[in-house]
Enzyme design. Structure first.
Site, PDB file in Angstrom:
ATOM      1  CG  ASP A 101     -36.888 -29.181  -9.824  1.00 44.94           C
ATOM      2  OD1 ASP A 101     -37.673 -29.543 -10.721  1.00 44.94           O
ATOM      3  OD2 ASP A 101     -36.179 -29.991  -9.173  1.00 44.94           O
ATOM      4  NE  ARG A 149     -49.982 -38.351 -14.444  1.00 43.29           N
ATOM      5  CZ  ARG A 149     -49.446 -38.214 -15.659  1.00 43.29           C
ATOM      6  NH1 ARG A 149     -49.686 -37.138 -16.372  1.00 43.29           N
ATOM      7  NH2 ARG A 149     -48.694 -39.177 -16.181  1.00 43.29           N
ATOM      8  CD  GLU A 152     -56.576 -37.214 -16.787  1.00 45.24           C
ATOM      9  OE1 GLU A 152     -56.322 -36.062 -16.385  1.00 45.24           O
ATOM     10  OE2 GLU A 152     -55.857 -37.840 -17.582  1.00 45.24           O
ATOM     11  CG  ASP A 212     -53.891 -31.188 -21.167  1.00 45.56           C
ATOM     12  OD1 ASP A 212     -54.852 -31.232 -21.963  1.00 45.56           O
ATOM     13  OD2 ASP A 212     -52.890 -31.925 -21.260  1.00 45.56           O
TER      14      ASP A 212
HETATM   15  C1  COI Z   1     -47.314 -38.612 -19.551  1.00 44.50           C
HETATM   16  O1  COI Z   1     -46.535 -39.003 -20.417  1.00 44.50           O
HETATM   17  O2  COI Z   1     -47.036 -38.734 -18.335  1.00 44.50           O
HETATM   18  C2  COI Z   1     -48.593 -38.018 -19.934  1.00 44.50           C
HETATM   19  O3  COI Z   1     -49.210 -37.392 -19.116  1.00 44.50           O
HETATM   20  C3  COI Z   1     -49.125 -38.260 -21.321  1.00 44.50           C
HETATM   21  C4  COI Z   1     -49.898 -39.526 -21.392  1.00 44.50           C
HETATM   22  C5  COI Z   1     -51.339 -39.361 -21.054  1.00 44.50           C
HETATM   23  C6  COI Z   1     -49.824 -40.139 -22.755  1.00 44.50           C
END
Ligand code: COI
Length: 331
Positions: free
Chosen positions: A175, A234, A263, A258
């Site tokens: 980081d 992301r 998406e 995920d």
């Molecule tokens: C975020 O909070 O940045 C997320 O990725 C969750 C969102 C899709 C509710």
């Protein structure tokens, strides 16, 4: 003063009713995403609340500004779906929910890691077909793995602590902002060392110009053979074709995905009995070494409740003071 809440899911409605009453806020709820097609609905409101799946483009912001809206509130952590430059240009303040529940995402990371390491998805497949054999599914233990966390913010730190309970060989951290409190659990190092030495790499980074496609052929080539990758941040941080190539070439042993670049067309929708035109997504879904989940790492009762209460708290602050402690685009 009134707020319009976009992208409301059924499971959020009771929380919105409860917390808006407690904060004495006037709100309306709608299920559509905030986009260029739906922004007109915000006319007459003083702010909007939205989620990561809304496309808050320059055009959307211009419309909001023309309705007299000077602040907007995301109930997500990540706000890469907002055109920041335009927001700054129009002097629109963006607030987010910086921590609705780091545990929610982190526990999902541990789940995904264990599923891949223990071949759990393969057992489920076999048993569903009444195949009770274990051949070929010998697993690995976390205590024999070097675990790396790229991005050690609030969620990343939770993941570091959760992995510690399993006693991995070592925890490597990357980081740009190092924190003393994290150092007792792991060792900050370079991305180069992480690629060279890690058996498991977890990504907890925001989507920024310099994190786009950080999972790419160039970096995969530097990774240790047999590495497992976990992406809950992301889709844009990963070149999915390169990831598939890395798996097919035997460099990557498994991946938990995920999030996915494209998406929005799929996640949150029911595609059963329809053909998915995105061939890369089809390949990911079909691949035995990949587990795909529909951007669900955040999705716990605690997180949902906090996303609603904290975003409404931001609205309350905006209405009372014109400001919020959770503004992300301070100039
Ligand atoms: C975020 O909070 O940045 C997320 O990725 C969750 C969102 C899709 C509710």
């Amino acid at each position: 003063m009134k707020a319009l809440v976009y992208a409301v899911r059924p499971d959020e409605i009771d929380f919105f009713e409860q917390f808006s009453k407690e904060l004495n806020l006037d709100i309306d709820l709608c299920s559509s995403n905030l986009t260029e097609d739906t922004v007109e609905q915000a006319k007459g409101y003083q702010t909007v609340i939205f989620l990561a799946e809304c496309k808050v483009t320059g055009k959307v912001l211009e419309s909001l500004k023309s309705f007299g809206i000077n602040h907007i509130v995301s109930r997500s952590v990540g706000v890469d779906n907002v055109d920041w430059e335009k927001a700054n240009e129009l002097d629109i303040k963006i607030a987010n929910v910086p921590a609705y529940s780091p545990n929610s995402v982190s526990e999902f990371v541990l789940t995904s890691t264990l599923v891949l390491l223990r071949n759990y998805h393969h057992y489920l497949d076999r048993v569903q077909n009444q195949d009770f054999t274990i051949t070929g599914l010998v697993a690995k233990e976390i205590r024999n793995q070097v675990v790396a966390i790229i991005g050690v913010g609030k969620i990343g730190f939770e993941t570091v602590k959760n992995f510690t309970g399993f006693g991995p060989k070592e925890i490597l951290l990357y980081d740009p902002f190092e924190k003393e409190e994290v150092k007792k659990y792991g060792r900050y190092t370079s991305l180069e060392e992480i690629y060279k030495s890690s058996d498991i790499i977890v990504y907890h980074i925001p989507l920024l110009k310099d994190t786009v496609n950080i999972i790419s052929k160039k970096n995969i080539d530097k990774m240790k053979k047999g590495v497992i990758l976990i992406n809950v941040s992301r889709g844009g941080i990963m070149n999915a074709s390169d990831l598939l190539d890395g798996i097919n070439e035997g460099k990557i042993a498994g991946a938990a995905v995920d999030v996915y670049d494209n998406e929005l067309s799929y996640f949150r929708h029911d595609w059963r009995e329809k053909n998915i035109p995105d061939t890369t997504l089809v390949k990911l879904l079909a691949h035995p070494q990949v587990i795909v989940t529909p951007h669900a790492a955040f999705y716990t009762d605690e997180a949902v409740s906090n996303m609603v209460s904290i975003s409404l708290g931001n609205v309350k602050e905006f209405f009372d003071t014109g400001n919020s402690k959770n503004i992300v685009n301070k100039k």
